[in-house]
Design a protein around this motif. Structure first.
Motif, PDB file in Angstrom:
ATOM      1  N   MET A  23       0.843  -1.186   0.000  1.00  0.00           N
ATOM      2  CA  MET A  23       0.000   0.000   0.000  1.00  0.00           C
ATOM      3  C   MET A  23       0.885   1.245   0.000  1.00  0.00           C
ATOM      4  SD  MET A  23      -3.213  -1.026   2.413  1.00  0.00           S
ATOM      5  CE  MET A  23      -2.587  -2.410   3.376  1.00  0.00           C
ATOM      6  N   ARG A  24       0.504   2.247  -0.782  1.00  0.00           N
ATOM      7  CA  ARG A  24       1.275   3.477  -1.040  1.00  0.00           C
ATOM      8  C   ARG A  24       2.622   3.181  -1.688  1.00  0.00           C
ATOM      9  NH1 ARG A  24       1.081   6.256   4.585  1.00  0.00           N
ATOM     10  NH2 ARG A  24      -1.125   6.177   5.060  1.00  0.00           N
ATOM     11  N   GLN A  25       2.641   2.140  -2.562  1.00  0.00           N
ATOM     12  CA  GLN A  25       3.892   1.817  -3.256  1.00  0.00           C
ATOM     13  C   GLN A  25       4.218   2.851  -4.332  1.00  0.00           C
ATOM     14  OE1 GLN A  25       3.032  -2.113  -4.793  1.00  0.00           O
ATOM     15  NE2 GLN A  25       2.010  -1.370  -6.630  1.00  0.00           N
ATOM     16  N   ALA A  26       3.188   3.583  -4.804  1.00  0.00           N
ATOM     17  CA  ALA A  26       3.407   4.590  -5.853  1.00  0.00           C
ATOM     18  C   ALA A  26       3.446   5.956  -5.202  1.00  0.00           C
ATOM     19  CB  ALA A  26       2.281   4.512  -6.881  1.00  0.00           C
ATOM     20  N   GLY A  27       4.510   6.242  -4.463  1.00  0.00           N
ATOM     21  CA  GLY A  27       4.416   7.479  -3.690  1.00  0.00           C
ATOM     22  C   GLY A  27       5.723   8.098  -3.251  1.00  0.00           C
ATOM     23  N   GLN A  32      12.032   9.243  -7.529  1.00  0.00           N
ATOM     24  CA  GLN A  32      11.460   9.437  -8.871  1.00  0.00           C
ATOM     25  C   GLN A  32      10.048  10.024  -8.808  1.00  0.00           C
ATOM     26  OE1 GLN A  32      12.954   6.742  -7.739  1.00  0.00           O
ATOM     27  NE2 GLN A  32      14.638   6.279  -9.130  1.00  0.00           N
ATOM     28  N   TYR A  33       9.333   9.756  -7.696  1.00  0.00           N
ATOM     29  CA  TYR A  33       8.006  10.360  -7.507  1.00  0.00           C
ATOM     30  C   TYR A  33       8.160  11.872  -7.425  1.00  0.00           C
ATOM     31  CZ  TYR A  33       3.618  11.714  -5.245  1.00  0.00           C
ATOM     32  OH  TYR A  33       2.426  12.319  -4.939  1.00  0.00           O
ATOM     33  N   TRP A  34       9.166  12.320  -6.691  1.00  0.00           N
ATOM     34  CA  TRP A  34       9.342  13.759  -6.482  1.00  0.00           C
ATOM     35  C   TRP A  34       9.728  14.472  -7.763  1.00  0.00           C
ATOM     36  CZ3 TRP A  34       7.036  16.046  -2.800  1.00  0.00           C
ATOM     37  CH2 TRP A  34       6.715  15.319  -1.658  1.00  0.00           C
ATOM     38  N   ILE A  36       8.465  13.939 -10.571  1.00  0.00           N
ATOM     39  CA  ILE A  36       7.187  14.239 -11.238  1.00  0.00           C
ATOM     40  C   ILE A  36       6.401  15.240 -10.393  1.00  0.00           C
ATOM     41  CG2 ILE A  36       5.054  13.232 -12.141  1.00  0.00           C
ATOM     42  CD1 ILE A  36       6.612  10.554 -12.394  1.00  0.00           C
ATOM     43  N   LYS A  37       6.337  14.989  -9.082  1.00  0.00           N
ATOM     44  CA  LYS A  37       5.539  15.818  -8.161  1.00  0.00           C
ATOM     45  C   LYS A  37       5.997  17.283  -8.165  1.00  0.00           C
ATOM     46  CE  LYS A  37       2.666  17.073  -5.263  1.00  0.00           C
ATOM     47  NZ  LYS A  37       2.544  17.055  -3.836  1.00  0.00           N
ATOM     48  N   ASN A  38       7.282  17.490  -8.366  1.00  0.00           N
ATOM     49  CA  ASN A  38       7.772  18.876  -8.373  1.00  0.00           C
ATOM     50  C   ASN A  38       7.263  19.682  -9.565  1.00  0.00           C
ATOM     51  OD1 ASN A  38       9.079  18.621  -5.953  1.00  0.00           O
ATOM     52  ND2 ASN A  38      11.020  17.973  -6.862  1.00  0.00           N
ATOM     53  N   PHE A  71      -2.678   4.913  -9.620  1.00  0.00           N
ATOM     54  CA  PHE A  71      -2.328   6.131  -8.905  1.00  0.00           C
ATOM     55  C   PHE A  71      -3.519   7.076  -8.915  1.00  0.00           C
ATOM     56  CE2 PHE A  71      -0.734  10.423  -8.449  1.00  0.00           C
ATOM     57  CZ  PHE A  71      -0.064  10.295  -7.254  1.00  0.00           C
ATOM     58  N   SER A  72      -4.087   7.294  -7.746  1.00  0.00           N
ATOM     59  CA  SER A  72      -5.237   8.186  -7.586  1.00  0.00           C
ATOM     60  C   SER A  72      -5.373   8.460  -6.105  1.00  0.00           C
ATOM     61  CB  SER A  72      -6.506   7.530  -8.149  1.00  0.00           C
ATOM     62  OG  SER A  72      -7.585   8.441  -8.074  1.00  0.00           O
ATOM     63  N   ASP A  73      -6.552   8.812  -5.643  1.00  0.00           N
ATOM     64  CA  ASP A  73      -6.763   8.992  -4.210  1.00  0.00           C
ATOM     65  C   ASP A  73      -8.187   8.590  -3.860  1.00  0.00           C
ATOM     66  OD1 ASP A  73      -5.255  10.140  -1.776  1.00  0.00           O
ATOM     67  OD2 ASP A  73      -7.298  10.871  -1.575  1.00  0.00           O
ATOM     68  N   ILE A  74      -8.386   8.220  -2.598  1.00  0.00           N
ATOM     69  CA  ILE A  74      -9.734   7.819  -2.182  1.00  0.00           C
ATOM     70  C   ILE A  74     -10.709   8.999  -2.174  1.00  0.00           C
ATOM     71  CG2 ILE A  74      -9.004   5.841  -0.783  1.00  0.00           C
ATOM     72  CD1 ILE A  74      -9.589   7.671   1.705  1.00  0.00           C
ATOM     73  N   SER A 148     -15.646  10.708   6.734  1.00  0.00           N
ATOM     74  CA  SER A 148     -14.886  11.404   7.786  1.00  0.00           C
ATOM     75  C   SER A 148     -14.157  12.614   7.204  1.00  0.00           C
ATOM     76  CB  SER A 148     -13.930  10.445   8.500  1.00  0.00           C
ATOM     77  OG  SER A 148     -12.763  10.205   7.743  1.00  0.00           O
ATOM     78  N   TYR A 149     -13.612  12.500   5.990  1.00  0.00           N
ATOM     79  CA  TYR A 149     -12.936  13.660   5.377  1.00  0.00           C
ATOM     80  C   TYR A 149     -13.937  14.739   4.973  1.00  0.00           C
ATOM     81  CZ  TYR A 149      -8.490  11.137   5.152  1.00  0.00           C
ATOM     82  OH  TYR A 149      -7.330  10.470   5.476  1.00  0.00           O
ATOM     83  N   LEU A 150     -15.094  14.314   4.465  1.00  0.00           N
ATOM     84  CA  LEU A 150     -16.104  15.310   4.063  1.00  0.00           C
ATOM     85  C   LEU A 150     -16.606  16.087   5.276  1.00  0.00           C
ATOM     86  CD1 LEU A 150     -18.251  13.291   1.464  1.00  0.00           C
ATOM     87  CD2 LEU A 150     -16.890  15.332   0.974  1.00  0.00           C
ATOM     88  N   GLY A 154     -11.127  17.511   6.281  1.00  0.00           N
ATOM     89  CA  GLY A 154      -9.736  17.091   6.060  1.00  0.00           C
ATOM     90  C   GLY A 154      -9.389  15.938   6.983  1.00  0.00           C
ATOM     91  N   SER A 155      -8.093  15.772   7.225  1.00  0.00           N
ATOM     92  CA  SER A 155      -7.643  14.691   8.115  1.00  0.00           C
ATOM     93  C   SER A 155      -8.059  15.000   9.546  1.00  0.00           C
ATOM     94  CB  SER A 155      -6.118  14.594   8.080  1.00  0.00           C
ATOM     95  OG  SER A 155      -5.684  14.425   6.767  1.00  0.00           O
ATOM     96  N   SER A 156      -8.138  13.965  10.346  1.00  0.00           N
ATOM     97  CA  SER A 156      -8.522  14.150  11.742  1.00  0.00           C
ATOM     98  C   SER A 156      -7.811  13.123  12.608  1.00  0.00           C
ATOM     99  CB  SER A 156     -10.039  13.967  11.861  1.00  0.00           C
ATOM    100  OG  SER A 156     -10.415  13.978  13.218  1.00  0.00           O
ATOM    101  N   ASP A 203     -10.895   1.297   3.928  1.00  0.00           N
ATOM    102  CA  ASP A 203     -11.639   1.901   5.044  1.00  0.00           C
ATOM    103  C   ASP A 203     -10.643   2.207   6.159  1.00  0.00           C
ATOM    104  OD1 ASP A 203     -13.767   2.918   6.395  1.00  0.00           O
ATOM    105  OD2 ASP A 203     -14.834   1.013   6.634  1.00  0.00           O
ATOM    106  N   SER A 204      -9.669   3.034   5.804  1.00  0.00           N
ATOM    107  CA  SER A 204      -8.491   3.220   6.664  1.00  0.00           C
ATOM    108  C   SER A 204      -8.829   3.572   8.100  1.00  0.00           C
ATOM    109  CB  SER A 204      -7.592   4.292   6.072  1.00  0.00           C
ATOM    110  OG  SER A 204      -7.250   3.924   4.766  1.00  0.00           O
ATOM    111  N   TRP A 205      -9.865   4.380   8.302  1.00  0.00           N
ATOM    112  CA  TRP A 205     -10.100   4.905   9.664  1.00  0.00           C
ATOM    113  C   TRP A 205     -11.216   4.193  10.412  1.00  0.00           C
ATOM    114  CZ3 TRP A 205      -5.616   6.192   9.480  1.00  0.00           C
ATOM    115  CH2 TRP A 205      -5.070   7.067   8.551  1.00  0.00           C
ATOM    116  N   GLY A 317       0.752  -3.796   6.951  1.00  0.00           N
ATOM    117  CA  GLY A 317      -0.509  -3.622   7.669  1.00  0.00           C
ATOM    118  C   GLY A 317      -1.179  -2.294   7.345  1.00  0.00           C
ATOM    119  N   HIS A 318      -0.398  -1.350   6.791  1.00  0.00           N
ATOM    120  CA  HIS A 318      -0.919  -0.075   6.296  1.00  0.00           C
ATOM    121  C   HIS A 318       0.128   0.424   5.314  1.00  0.00           C
ATOM    122  CE1 HIS A 318      -2.927   4.072   7.344  1.00  0.00           C
ATOM    123  NE2 HIS A 318      -3.375   3.567   6.203  1.00  0.00           N
ATOM    124  N   GLY A 319       0.014   1.699   4.835  1.00  0.00           N
ATOM    125  CA  GLY A 319       0.882   2.148   3.748  1.00  0.00           C
ATOM    126  C   GLY A 319       2.326   2.429   4.148  1.00  0.00           C
TER     127      GLY A 319
END
Ligand code: 1CP
Length: 341
Positions: A23-27, A32-34, A36-38, A71-74, A148-150, A154-156, A203-205, A317-319
């Protein structure tokens, strides 16, 4: 598929070794991610199919994993429903118009697959690049986690507003969850139609919820989504943090795979589930900060424990955390690939 290990394990068929993806292997742990991200914002990356494909392919080319993940986001479902989404470096996701009352909920739209067409387009480009080498995993956020984000905007850390909503106004929470579940089912079916080979529901949270609240405000909706998928030959993975506790409930929604956090003994969990449900997991991602002999020892300990089991996909067990050394991730994957049952 040239490499069928992941699909075989997901359908509880025998494999010569456990398949591996993370999980989060493309990140962000990849230099090399940076590169592109930059040049682009995170949402530009998600919404430009060629760029989304470039990032999806990074761990395929650099790490040799057994499955790619889109590569996207939930949170793109929340955005498509009308959430004003942005991602700020160091801050994370933000919804500028949080959902707090009946009016806010009523305003959210549910016929929105057209707005997510860019994901279908990305899937087609990625499948051309993969060219049948390994399977592509599509995904979506589960309704409780997206809610939860809506609601929080944001994050909590404590999900205070989300919990107030479910406890003081359960009927509103259910209205919101049902809307997200409808959009999520359509969205995952769009991904199937575009050509993904597997799906994961994040369902991360969910771990924030009590046993009863998990059943009422999470599981029900995940079950509705899973039973609404056109899933012939497409394995469905159900992931949450909290799965060490919730796995038996998660299995009732009939996914093909349950993805387990790192708190539980994986074999004990597997034995308690129906025999045709596979498990995925469950190395503590923090192990990847440790020295390489420690990484090897911990992976082999898990594999010895799971020896003789069909239906086991190696994952964390998580990203992967953004500051985990790239070389350690690469090393862990080499250790998995050298192992033989
Ligand atoms: O600034 C950046 O570079 C953006 C960082 C980033 C990345 C690389 C975000 C923002 N999302 C992603 C990609 C992503 N997110 C993937 C891609 C495929 C992969 O490699 O796995 C996936 C599957 C997700 C899913 C996701 N997003 C989840 C569920 C999985 C998990 O990690 O728990 C969650 C909770 C999110 C929300 C989110 N998006 C981004 C961040 C930083 C966060 C988490 C913030 C928080 O802690 O609340």
């Amino acid at each position: 598929m040239k490499n069928n290990l992941f699909l075989d394990a997901a359908f509880s068929r025998p494999t010569e070794r456990p398949p591996v993806w993370m999980m989060r292997q493309a990140g962000r742990f990849m230099p090399q991610y940076w590169e592109i991200k930059n040049k682009y914002s995170f949402l530009e990356m998600c919404k430009t199919p060629e760029i989304a494909a470039d990032v999806t392919m990074l761990p395929v080319d650099l790490l040799g994993i057994d499955a790619a993940i889109l590569f996207s986001d939930i949170l793109v479902t929340g955005e498509a429903m009308g959430g004003e989404l942005s991602f700020t470096q160091g801050v994370g996701p933000k919804f500028a118009n949080p959902v707090r009352n009946a009016q806010d909920i009523d305003r959210l739209e549910t016929e929105v697959t057209d707005r997510l067409q860019y994901v279908a387009d990305a899937i087609k480009v990625i499948q051309q690049r993969l060219d049948g080498s390994i399977p592509l995993i599509g995904f979506a956020g589960a309704p409780f986690t997206v809610m939860s984000y809506l609601v929080e905007g944001g994050s909590s850390k404590d999900f205070k507003l989300t919990k107030l909503l479910i406890h003081n106004h359960p009927e509103l929470a259910h209205r919101l969850l049902a809307k997200i579940a409808k959009v999520t089912t359509d969205y995952l079916n769009l991904q199937i139609a575009a050509g993904v080979n597997a799906l994961q529901l994040f369902d991360s949270w969910a771990l924030a919820l009590s046993w009863n609240d998990y059943q009422e405000f999470s599981h029900r909706y995940n079950q509705d989504i899973i039973s609404g998928l056109n899933r012939r030959n497409i394995p469905v993975i159900s992931f949450c943090k909290g799965s060490s506790v919730f796995a038996p409930i998660m299995a009732e929604a009939r996914p093909d795979v349950v993805s387990i956090d790192w708190n539980a003994d994986l074999l004990n969990i597997k034995k308690a589930l129906p025999a045709d449900i596979a498990v995925q997991g469950n190395l503590d991602p923090h192990i990847l900060y440790a020295d390489q002999p420690v990484i090897k020892k911990q992976i082999l300990r898990l594999f010895e424990r799971m020896r003789g089991e069909q239906g086991f996909i190696f994952n964390l067990g998580h990203g992967i955390m953004p500051d985990i050394p790239f070389d350690n991730v690469k090393y862990a994957i080499e250790v998995v690939k050298e192992f033989k049952y």
